[in-house]
Design a protein around this motif. Structure first.
Motif, PDB file in Angstrom:
ATOM      1  N   GLU A 238       0.789  -1.243   0.000  1.00  0.00           N
ATOM      2  CA  GLU A 238       0.000   0.000   0.000  1.00  0.00           C
ATOM      3  C   GLU A 238       0.819   1.290   0.000  1.00  0.00           C
ATOM      4  O   GLU A 238       0.334   2.325  -0.464  1.00  0.00           O
ATOM      5  N   ALA A 239       2.063   1.203   0.457  1.00  0.00           N
ATOM      6  CA  ALA A 239       2.884   2.417   0.471  1.00  0.00           C
ATOM      7  C   ALA A 239       3.663   2.597  -0.832  1.00  0.00           C
ATOM      8  O   ALA A 239       4.706   3.245  -0.859  1.00  0.00           O
ATOM      9  N   THR A 240       3.183   2.001  -1.921  1.00  0.00           N
ATOM     10  CA  THR A 240       3.860   2.149  -3.220  1.00  0.00           C
ATOM     11  C   THR A 240       2.877   2.688  -4.254  1.00  0.00           C
ATOM     12  O   THR A 240       1.674   2.450  -4.151  1.00  0.00           O
ATOM     13  N   PRO A 241       3.410   3.389  -5.259  1.00  0.00           N
ATOM     14  CA  PRO A 241       2.507   3.957  -6.284  1.00  0.00           C
ATOM     15  C   PRO A 241       1.743   2.896  -7.070  1.00  0.00           C
ATOM     16  O   PRO A 241       0.606   3.132  -7.476  1.00  0.00           O
ATOM     17  N   LEU A 242       2.334   1.725  -7.253  1.00  0.00           N
ATOM     18  CA  LEU A 242       1.675   0.716  -8.087  1.00  0.00           C
ATOM     19  C   LEU A 242       0.418   0.128  -7.426  1.00  0.00           C
ATOM     20  O   LEU A 242      -0.442  -0.438  -8.111  1.00  0.00           O
ATOM     21  N   ALA A 243       0.322   0.299  -6.110  1.00  0.00           N
ATOM     22  CA  ALA A 243      -0.822  -0.278  -5.394  1.00  0.00           C
ATOM     23  C   ALA A 243      -2.147   0.285  -5.901  1.00  0.00           C
ATOM     24  O   ALA A 243      -3.188  -0.370  -5.828  1.00  0.00           O
ATOM     25  N   ALA A 244      -2.111   1.504  -6.434  1.00  0.00           N
ATOM     26  CA  ALA A 244      -3.345   2.144  -6.902  1.00  0.00           C
ATOM     27  C   ALA A 244      -3.760   1.655  -8.291  1.00  0.00           C
ATOM     28  O   ALA A 244      -4.894   1.888  -8.715  1.00  0.00           O
ATOM     29  N   ALA A 245      -2.857   0.965  -8.970  1.00  0.00           N
ATOM     30  CA  ALA A 245      -3.153   0.554 -10.349  1.00  0.00           C
ATOM     31  C   ALA A 245      -4.173  -0.580 -10.379  1.00  0.00           C
ATOM     32  O   ALA A 245      -4.211  -1.429  -9.493  1.00  0.00           O
ATOM     33  N   GLU A 246      -4.989  -0.549 -11.413  1.00  0.00           N
ATOM     34  CA  GLU A 246      -5.976  -1.615 -11.566  1.00  0.00           C
ATOM     35  C   GLU A 246      -5.278  -2.906 -11.983  1.00  0.00           C
ATOM     36  O   GLU A 246      -4.319  -2.879 -12.743  1.00  0.00           O
ATOM     37  N   ASN A 247      -5.783  -4.018 -11.492  1.00  0.00           N
ATOM     38  CA  ASN A 247      -5.159  -5.299 -11.839  1.00  0.00           C
ATOM     39  C   ASN A 247      -6.214  -6.271 -12.354  1.00  0.00           C
ATOM     40  O   ASN A 247      -7.230  -6.502 -11.697  1.00  0.00           O
ATOM     41  N   ALA A 248      -5.954  -6.813 -13.536  1.00  0.00           N
ATOM     42  CA  ALA A 248      -6.927  -7.719 -14.165  1.00  0.00           C
ATOM     43  C   ALA A 248      -7.003  -9.052 -13.421  1.00  0.00           C
ATOM     44  O   ALA A 248      -7.978  -9.793 -13.559  1.00  0.00           O
ATOM     45  N   PHE A 249      -5.948  -9.351 -12.631  1.00  0.00           N
ATOM     46  CA  PHE A 249      -5.906 -10.660 -11.977  1.00  0.00           C
ATOM     47  C   PHE A 249      -6.034 -10.522 -10.465  1.00  0.00           C
ATOM     48  O   PHE A 249      -5.191  -9.890  -9.829  1.00  0.00           O
ATOM     49  N   PRO A 250      -7.059 -11.104  -9.856  1.00  0.00           N
ATOM     50  CA  PRO A 250      -7.116 -11.107  -8.387  1.00  0.00           C
ATOM     51  C   PRO A 250      -5.978 -11.969  -7.826  1.00  0.00           C
ATOM     52  O   PRO A 250      -5.391 -12.776  -8.553  1.00  0.00           O
ATOM     53  N   GLU A 251      -5.697 -11.808  -6.529  1.00  0.00           N
ATOM     54  CA  GLU A 251      -4.535 -12.503  -5.950  1.00  0.00           C
ATOM     55  C   GLU A 251      -4.594 -14.018  -6.109  1.00  0.00           C
ATOM     56  O   GLU A 251      -3.582 -14.666  -6.364  1.00  0.00           O
ATOM     57  N   SER A 252      -5.797 -14.596  -5.959  1.00  0.00           N
ATOM     58  CA  SER A 252      -5.899 -16.056  -6.055  1.00  0.00           C
ATOM     59  C   SER A 252      -5.481 -16.529  -7.449  1.00  0.00           C
ATOM     60  O   SER A 252      -4.839 -17.559  -7.620  1.00  0.00           O
ATOM     61  N   ARG A 253      -5.809 -15.734  -8.430  1.00  0.00           N
ATOM     62  CA  ARG A 253      -5.451 -16.075  -9.806  1.00  0.00           C
ATOM     63  C   ARG A 253      -3.939 -15.914 -10.029  1.00  0.00           C
ATOM     64  O   ARG A 253      -3.312 -16.678 -10.749  1.00  0.00           O
ATOM     65  N   ARG A 254      -3.382 -14.899  -9.390  1.00  0.00           N
ATOM     66  CA  ARG A 254      -1.929 -14.685  -9.533  1.00  0.00           C
ATOM     67  C   ARG A 254      -1.155 -15.875  -8.974  1.00  0.00           C
ATOM     68  O   ARG A 254      -0.146 -16.296  -9.535  1.00  0.00           O
ATOM     69  N   LEU A 255      -1.641 -16.405  -7.860  1.00  0.00           N
ATOM     70  CA  LEU A 255      -1.003 -17.575  -7.260  1.00  0.00           C
ATOM     71  C   LEU A 255      -1.058 -18.749  -8.236  1.00  0.00           C
ATOM     72  O   LEU A 255      -0.051 -19.425  -8.493  1.00  0.00           O
ATOM     73  N   GLU A 256      -2.221 -18.973  -8.787  1.00  0.00           N
ATOM     74  CA  GLU A 256      -2.402 -20.063  -9.740  1.00  0.00           C
ATOM     75  C   GLU A 256      -1.479 -19.890 -10.959  1.00  0.00           C
ATOM     76  O   GLU A 256      -0.819 -20.827 -11.406  1.00  0.00           O
ATOM     77  N   MET A 257      -1.453 -18.653 -11.466  1.00  0.00           N
ATOM     78  CA  MET A 257      -0.609 -18.367 -12.630  1.00  0.00           C
ATOM     79  C   MET A 257       0.874 -18.572 -12.302  1.00  0.00           C
ATOM     80  O   MET A 257       1.647 -19.054 -13.132  1.00  0.00           O
ATOM     81  N   ALA A 258       1.260 -18.184 -11.088  1.00  0.00           N
ATOM     82  CA  ALA A 258       2.667 -18.337 -10.696  1.00  0.00           C
ATOM     83  C   ALA A 258       3.044 -19.818 -10.681  1.00  0.00           C
ATOM     84  O   ALA A 258       4.125 -20.207 -11.134  1.00  0.00           O
ATOM     85  N   LEU A 259       2.150 -20.649 -10.171  1.00  0.00           N
ATOM     86  CA  LEU A 259       2.428 -22.090 -10.122  1.00  0.00           C
ATOM     87  C   LEU A 259       2.457 -22.681 -11.531  1.00  0.00           C
ATOM     88  O   LEU A 259       3.316 -23.500 -11.861  1.00  0.00           O
ATOM     89  N   ASN A 260       1.526 -22.259 -12.372  1.00  0.00           N
ATOM     90  CA  ASN A 260       1.543 -22.725 -13.768  1.00  0.00           C
ATOM     91  C   ASN A 260       2.820 -22.275 -14.480  1.00  0.00           C
ATOM     92  O   ASN A 260       3.380 -22.991 -15.309  1.00  0.00           O
ATOM     93  N   MET A 261       3.248 -21.083 -14.119  1.00  0.00           N
ATOM     94  CA  MET A 261       4.457 -20.513 -14.730  1.00  0.00           C
ATOM     95  C   MET A 261       5.688 -21.327 -14.318  1.00  0.00           C
ATOM     96  O   MET A 261       6.567 -21.594 -15.143  1.00  0.00           O
ATOM     97  N   ILE A 262       5.757 -21.732 -13.058  1.00  0.00           N
ATOM     98  CA  ILE A 262       6.858 -22.593 -12.603  1.00  0.00           C
ATOM     99  C   ILE A 262       6.838 -23.887 -13.408  1.00  0.00           C
ATOM    100  O   ILE A 262       7.871 -24.350 -13.919  1.00  0.00           O
ATOM    101  N   ALA A 263       5.654 -24.467 -13.556  1.00  0.00           N
ATOM    102  CA  ALA A 263       5.536 -25.747 -14.267  1.00  0.00           C
ATOM    103  C   ALA A 263       5.937 -25.592 -15.736  1.00  0.00           C
ATOM    104  O   ALA A 263       6.701 -26.403 -16.274  1.00  0.00           O
ATOM    105  N   ALA A 264       5.456 -24.538 -16.378  1.00  0.00           N
ATOM    106  CA  ALA A 264       5.778 -24.337 -17.803  1.00  0.00           C
ATOM    107  C   ALA A 264       7.275 -24.084 -17.979  1.00  0.00           C
ATOM    108  O   ALA A 264       7.889 -24.547 -18.947  1.00  0.00           O
ATOM    109  N   THR A 265       7.882 -23.370 -17.043  1.00  0.00           N
ATOM    110  CA  THR A 265       9.324 -23.112 -17.122  1.00  0.00           C
ATOM    111  C   THR A 265      10.103 -24.421 -16.954  1.00  0.00           C
ATOM    112  O   THR A 265      11.087 -24.664 -17.652  1.00  0.00           O
TER     113      THR A 265
END
Ligand code: SAH
Length: 365
Positions: A238-265
Motif C-alpha cells: 500500500e505504500a507504493t505507487p503501483l498499489a493504486a493501479a488496476e489489476n486484471a488478476f485477483p490474488e488467487s489467480r496470480r497464485l495459480e498463474m505463478a504455479l503454472n508458470m513454474i511448471a511451464a518453465t
C-alpha cells in the motif's frame, strides 16, 4: 493438453500461444496434468531433491524507487537497518552448521564504494568462517562490472537479478526513468561473462501484464540460457505507487498463474534450478510446497533475525515474521519430506544447467 505439454517440452523455441495457454490454465484437472508433468520432468532431470538456500536480508537501505517495492527509497515509513557484519557471519555459520548447502545475501540496492567494500569483506569472512563450504548467492541488484568481478573473486558464485518483466514497455511503467530494461539486461550478460551461475525471474500478475507477456518471459529465460529462476506472484504494497493501479488478476489467480508458470518453465528448461519463492507463501500457507509440486527444486528459508523482519517488507503478508530460523528449519523440512522429496542437506546443489554449460571449460568448481 497432452500435445501442448509435449510441444513445450520438446521445442527449441516453444510457441507463445502454447506457453500462454499453459500459464492461463484454470480447470483443476488441466492444472493437475500440467503440474504433474512438470514434476515428473524434474524427477527425471534434477531429481526429487529440494535444496535449502538460507535467505539473509542483511540491509533494507535502498537507493532506488521501484514502483512496486515496499522498501523503495521514497517510503519514509520504513525504519532502515544494516546488520553488523559479525551478526551476518554468525547467521551464515549457523546455516553451515545446519548443513544448508548455500545462503542468499539480499539487500536493497546501493553502489557506493563503502557498500561494495562491505560486501567484499563480508564474503571473505563468511568463507573463512565456513571453510569455503557454503555456497553464496548474491541478490544485490545492478552493479558495475568491476563490482561483480570483485564479489566473485571474494567468493560469491551465484547471482540473482530479476528482469521483473521481459516486456520493455511494462518494465518502463514499473520503474523510474533511472532504472532501465537495457541496463538490467546488460548486467545479466556481465554476470554470465564473469562466471556466475546466473538467475533471473519475473513478477507474475502485474498490473498491465498479459498471459502473452508471461509466455515471452519464459522465452526470454531460454534465450538468455539462465541457470536459475526465482519468480513469484506480484503482491501490492500500500505504500507504493503501483498499489493504486488496476489489476486484471485477483490474488488467487496470480497464485495459480505463478504455479503454472513454474511448471511451464520446468517443461521448457528441465535442468535449471527453480525456486519456490517466498511470495507464494504470502498468498497461501502451503505456497512453497505447491511450488515444489509444480516443479521447483529450491526453497529459501528465511534466516533474517526476527528483529529485522518487520522492516524488510517488499510486499505485505510475508510469512513467519516472528518465527526464528530454528523453528523454520524444522517446519520446512517436515513440509518438504511429506511431499516425498528429500532435502539436499550438506550439498550446494549447483544448477545442473550451469555444470553442463561450463563442463570442459578450464575449471572452477
Ligand atoms: N534490491 C535487490 C534485491 C531485493 S528485491 C534487487 O532489486 O535485485 C528482490 C525482488 O523482490 C525483486 O526483484 C522483485 O521481483 C521482488 N518484489 C519487490 N516488490 C514486490 C512486490 N510488491 N510483490 C512481489 N514481489 C516483489
Amino acid at each position: 493438453m497432452r500435445e501442448i505439454i509435449e510441444r513445450v517440452g520438446s521445442a527449441q523455441r516453444p510457441a507463445v500461444e502454447d506457453l500462454a495457454r499453459l500459464i492461463g490454465l484454470e480447470k483443476p484437472e488441466e492444472i493437475a496434468e500440467l503440474r504433474e508433468s512438470a514434476n515428473r520432468i524434474k524427477a527425471q532431470t534434477v531429481g526429487r531433491v529440494v535444496y535449502f538456500r538460507g535467505l539473509i536480508e542483511f540491509s533494507n537501505v535502498c537507493a532506488r524507487n521501484c514502483h512496486y517495492c515496499g522498501i523503495r527509497l521514497g517510503n519514509r515509513k520504513v525504519r532502515r537497518y544494516t546488520m553488523p557484519v559479525e551478526e551476518i557471519v554468525e547467521v551464515a555459520r549457523w546455516a553451515h552448521l545446519q548443513q544448508y548447502g548455500s545462503i542468499v545475501l539480499q539487500s536493497g540496492e546501493r553502489r557506493s564504494r563503502q557498500f561494495v567494500r562491505f560486501v567484499e569483506d563480508l564474503l571473505g569472512r563468511i568463507n573463512a568462517a565456513t571453510n569455503g563450504g557454503l555456497g553464496v548467492t548474491l541478490s544485490l541488484g545492478e552493479q558495475a562490472p568491476e563490482t561483480y568481478r570483485r564479489w566473485f573473486q571474494a567468493g560469491a558464485h551465484r547471482y540473482l537479478l530479476r528482469i521483473e518483466t521481459s516486456n520493455p514497455a511494462l518494465f518502463r511503467a514499473l520503474h523510474p526513468p533511472s532504472v532501465t530494461f537495457e541496463a538490467r539486461k546488460r548486467c545479466l550478460g556481465l554476470l554470465r561473462e564473469q562466471g556466475y551461475q546466473v538467475g533471473t525471474g519475473v513478477m507474475i500478475g502485474l498490473p498491465g501484464q498479459t498471459l502473452e507477456d508471461l509466455a515471452r518471459d519464459i522465452l526470454f529465460f531460454k534465450e538468455l540460457d539462465v541457470d536459475m529462476i526465482g519468480m513469484g506472484p506480484y503482491i501490492a504494497h500500500e505504500a507504493t505507487p503501483l498499489a493504486a493501479a488496476e489489476n486484471a488478476f485477483p490474488e488467487s489467480r496470480r497464485l495459480e498463474m505463478a504455479l503454472n508458470m513454474i511448471a511451464a518453465t520446468r517443461l521448457a528448461m528441465p535442468d535449471i534450478n527453480i525456486a519456490a519463492a517466498t511470495a507464494l507463501q504470502a498468498l497461501t500457507p502451503t505456497g512453497r510446497e505447491l511450488g515444489v509440486l509444480a516443479g521447483a527444486n529450491v526453497v529459501m528459508p528465511n534466516l533474517t533475525p526476527v528483529k529485522y523482519r518487520q522492516d524488510y517488507l517488499l510486499y505485505p503478508g510475508k510469512p513467519c515474521l516472528d518465527e526464528d530460523a530454528e523453528k523454520c528449519r524444522h517446519c520446512l523440512r517436515g513440509r518438504i519430506e511429506r511431499l516425498g522429496e528429500e532435502v539436499g542437506f550438506g550439498r550446494r546443489g549447483d544448477s545442473r544447467h550451469f555444470v553442463g554449460r561450463t563442463a570442459g571449460k578450464a575449471g572452477r568448481e
